[in-house]
Design a protein around this motif. Sequence first.
Motif, PDB file in Angstrom:
ATOM      1  N   TRP A 130       0.852  -1.189   0.000  1.00  0.00           N
ATOM      2  CA  TRP A 130       0.000   0.000   0.000  1.00  0.00           C
ATOM      3  C   TRP A 130       0.885   1.236   0.000  1.00  0.00           C
ATOM      4  N   TYR A 131       0.289   2.376  -0.353  1.00  0.00           N
ATOM      5  CA  TYR A 131       1.034   3.636  -0.403  1.00  0.00           C
ATOM      6  C   TYR A 131       0.067   4.767  -0.098  1.00  0.00           C
ATOM      7  N   PHE A 132      -0.173   4.992   1.184  1.00  0.00           N
ATOM      8  CA  PHE A 132      -1.144   6.000   1.616  1.00  0.00           C
ATOM      9  C   PHE A 132      -0.505   7.389   1.579  1.00  0.00           C
ATOM     10  N   PHE A 133      -0.253   7.857   0.372  1.00  0.00           N
ATOM     11  CA  PHE A 133       0.469   9.113   0.185  1.00  0.00           C
ATOM     12  C   PHE A 133       0.129   9.659  -1.191  1.00  0.00           C
ATOM     13  N   LYS A 134      -0.198  10.927  -1.262  1.00  0.00           N
ATOM     14  CA  LYS A 134      -0.565  11.529  -2.542  1.00  0.00           C
ATOM     15  C   LYS A 134       0.645  11.971  -3.364  1.00  0.00           C
ATOM     16  N   GLY A 135       1.844  11.797  -2.820  1.00  0.00           N
ATOM     17  CA  GLY A 135       3.050  12.176  -3.543  1.00  0.00           C
ATOM     18  C   GLY A 135       3.579  13.524  -3.104  1.00  0.00           C
ATOM     19  N   PHE A 136       4.877  13.702  -3.231  1.00  0.00           N
ATOM     20  CA  PHE A 136       5.504  14.961  -2.829  1.00  0.00           C
ATOM     21  C   PHE A 136       5.032  16.127  -3.692  1.00  0.00           C
ATOM     22  N   ASN A 137       4.617  15.805  -4.926  1.00  0.00           N
ATOM     23  CA  ASN A 137       4.109  16.842  -5.832  1.00  0.00           C
ATOM     24  C   ASN A 137       2.640  16.612  -6.187  1.00  0.00           C
ATOM     25  N   GLN A 138       1.936  15.879  -5.298  1.00  0.00           N
ATOM     26  CA  GLN A 138       0.517  15.592  -5.510  1.00  0.00           C
ATOM     27  C   GLN A 138       0.272  14.853  -6.823  1.00  0.00           C
ATOM     28  N   GLU A 139       1.224  13.961  -7.161  1.00  0.00           N
ATOM     29  CA  GLU A 139       1.082  13.220  -8.411  1.00  0.00           C
ATOM     30  C   GLU A 139       0.131  12.029  -8.294  1.00  0.00           C
ATOM     31  N   HIS A 140      -0.335  11.749  -7.064  1.00  0.00           N
ATOM     32  CA  HIS A 140      -1.269  10.639  -6.873  1.00  0.00           C
ATOM     33  C   HIS A 140      -2.541  11.154  -6.176  1.00  0.00           C
ATOM     34  N   PRO A 141      -3.336  11.953  -6.858  1.00  0.00           N
ATOM     35  CA  PRO A 141      -4.526  12.543  -6.222  1.00  0.00           C
ATOM     36  C   PRO A 141      -5.570  11.512  -5.826  1.00  0.00           C
ATOM     37  N   PHE A 142      -5.464  10.300  -6.375  1.00  0.00           N
ATOM     38  CA  PHE A 142      -6.443   9.246  -6.103  1.00  0.00           C
ATOM     39  C   PHE A 142      -5.961   8.283  -5.020  1.00  0.00           C
ATOM     40  N   HIS A 143      -4.889   8.630  -4.282  1.00  0.00           N
ATOM     41  CA  HIS A 143      -4.451   7.840  -3.135  1.00  0.00           C
ATOM     42  C   HIS A 143      -5.058   8.421  -1.867  1.00  0.00           C
ATOM     43  N   ILE A 144      -5.604   7.573  -1.031  1.00  0.00           N
ATOM     44  CA  ILE A 144      -6.154   8.052   0.229  1.00  0.00           C
ATOM     45  C   ILE A 144      -5.023   8.253   1.234  1.00  0.00           C
ATOM     46  N   ASP A 145      -5.097   9.340   1.994  1.00  0.00           N
ATOM     47  CA  ASP A 145      -4.050   9.628   2.981  1.00  0.00           C
ATOM     48  C   ASP A 145      -4.626  10.184   4.274  1.00  0.00           C
ATOM     49  N   ASP A 146      -5.933  10.053   4.455  1.00  0.00           N
ATOM     50  CA  ASP A 146      -6.580  10.540   5.667  1.00  0.00           C
ATOM     51  C   ASP A 146      -6.003   9.814   6.887  1.00  0.00           C
ATOM     52  N   PRO A 147      -5.465  10.538   7.868  1.00  0.00           N
ATOM     53  CA  PRO A 147      -4.808   9.899   9.024  1.00  0.00           C
ATOM     54  C   PRO A 147      -5.707   8.915   9.766  1.00  0.00           C
ATOM     55  N   GLN A 148      -6.971   9.243   9.900  1.00  0.00           N
ATOM     56  CA  GLN A 148      -7.882   8.343  10.617  1.00  0.00           C
ATOM     57  C   GLN A 148      -8.088   7.042   9.845  1.00  0.00           C
ATOM     58  N   VAL A 149      -8.248   7.152   8.531  1.00  0.00           N
ATOM     59  CA  VAL A 149      -8.417   5.965   7.692  1.00  0.00           C
ATOM     60  C   VAL A 149      -7.171   5.089   7.761  1.00  0.00           C
ATOM     61  N   VAL A 150      -6.000   5.710   7.693  1.00  0.00           N
ATOM     62  CA  VAL A 150      -4.745   4.962   7.733  1.00  0.00           C
ATOM     63  C   VAL A 150      -4.551   4.297   9.094  1.00  0.00           C
ATOM     64  N   ASN A 151      -4.864   5.008  10.162  1.00  0.00           N
ATOM     65  CA  ASN A 151      -4.725   4.454  11.500  1.00  0.00           C
ATOM     66  C   ASN A 151      -5.642   3.243  11.692  1.00  0.00           C
ATOM     67  N   THR A 152      -6.877   3.358  11.213  1.00  0.00           N
ATOM     68  CA  THR A 152      -7.818   2.239  11.309  1.00  0.00           C
ATOM     69  C   THR A 152      -7.331   1.055  10.493  1.00  0.00           C
ATOM     70  N   PHE A 153      -6.721   1.335   9.357  1.00  0.00           N
ATOM     71  CA  PHE A 153      -6.180   0.269   8.519  1.00  0.00           C
ATOM     72  C   PHE A 153      -5.140  -0.545   9.286  1.00  0.00           C
ATOM     73  N   PHE A 154      -4.180   0.126   9.918  1.00  0.00           N
ATOM     74  CA  PHE A 154      -3.132  -0.592  10.622  1.00  0.00           C
ATOM     75  C   PHE A 154      -3.683  -1.330  11.844  1.00  0.00           C
ATOM     76  N   GLN A 155      -4.651  -0.762  12.525  1.00  0.00           N
ATOM     77  CA  GLN A 155      -5.288  -1.469  13.629  1.00  0.00           C
ATOM     78  C   GLN A 155      -5.978  -2.737  13.136  1.00  0.00           C
ATOM     79  N   THR A 156      -6.617  -2.636  11.977  1.00  0.00           N
ATOM     80  CA  THR A 156      -7.343  -3.784  11.423  1.00  0.00           C
ATOM     81  C   THR A 156      -6.395  -4.894  10.996  1.00  0.00           C
ATOM     82  N   ILE A 157      -5.330  -4.535  10.316  1.00  0.00           N
ATOM     83  CA  ILE A 157      -4.423  -5.578   9.835  1.00  0.00           C
ATOM     84  C   ILE A 157      -3.683  -6.239  10.998  1.00  0.00           C
TER      85      ILE A 157
END
Length: 247
Positions: free
Chosen positions: A198-225
């Motif tokens: 996975w790559y929860f990061f939109k890129g240093f130059n916002q080259e991945h606008p379709f990547h989710i990077d919301d901290p709450q979503v990411v935190n829940t992801f790691f708790q779930t896995i």
Amino acid sequence: MNTISVPPFLKSYWKDSFNLKQHLQEFLNSDEKTLETKLKNGQEQMTKLGNKDFDWEKSAVFYRDKVGELYLFELAAWHLKSYEYIESTLLLITDHAQGRVLDFGGGIGTHTIAAALCPQVKEVIYCDLNPISCDFVRYRAEQLGLSNKIIISEEISPKETFDTIISFDVLEHLPDPSQQLLEFHQILQPEGKVILNWYFFKGFNQEHPFHIDDPQVVNTFFQTIQSNFIEVFHPYLITARCYRKWR
């Protein structure tokens, strides 16, 4: 990579990415020069399309109906450019994939093909929203003589079960990646394994606008896995991880 023993059935990847460029030219009826231009511009055009049309509430529609052939070029360019990383993910698959395999969000089919070539794998279910990607991987399977081991599907029934699930560069494109983990857990056999990155990061130059990077979503992801899977060690220096269910 020179010190790693490569299984004979993967030798063709090291040569030409399972005939990737040739398959693209033939499938799209394109000449070599045009293909190279589209590969070169693929990521930039995907970024522009994402900035213009991507909406998390309609993300499935974006990947199914809007990206079209463009996604083939963006993915192919990335796979060709990042061949050393991709090679390691293929070795990870050969080490752990077995039985019935699901490639969820399989893109241009590189990992589907590698899994299908593994003698310990019975069949691979390739699943992707994009109908053009599905047609392309169906074509690749035919050209490589793997139609008997690769099944193309645009959705997976929750009643299905798998011995191995692989999903590369997909979870960051989902509005709720934690829910997808739980669905993987449901359809994975008790002794099965799942291989993810996975790559929860939109890129240093916002080259991945379709990547989710919301901290709450990411935190829940790691708790779930961490509460549903336990990591299985592998020796490759890559971001992809292998897991099995907590018993």
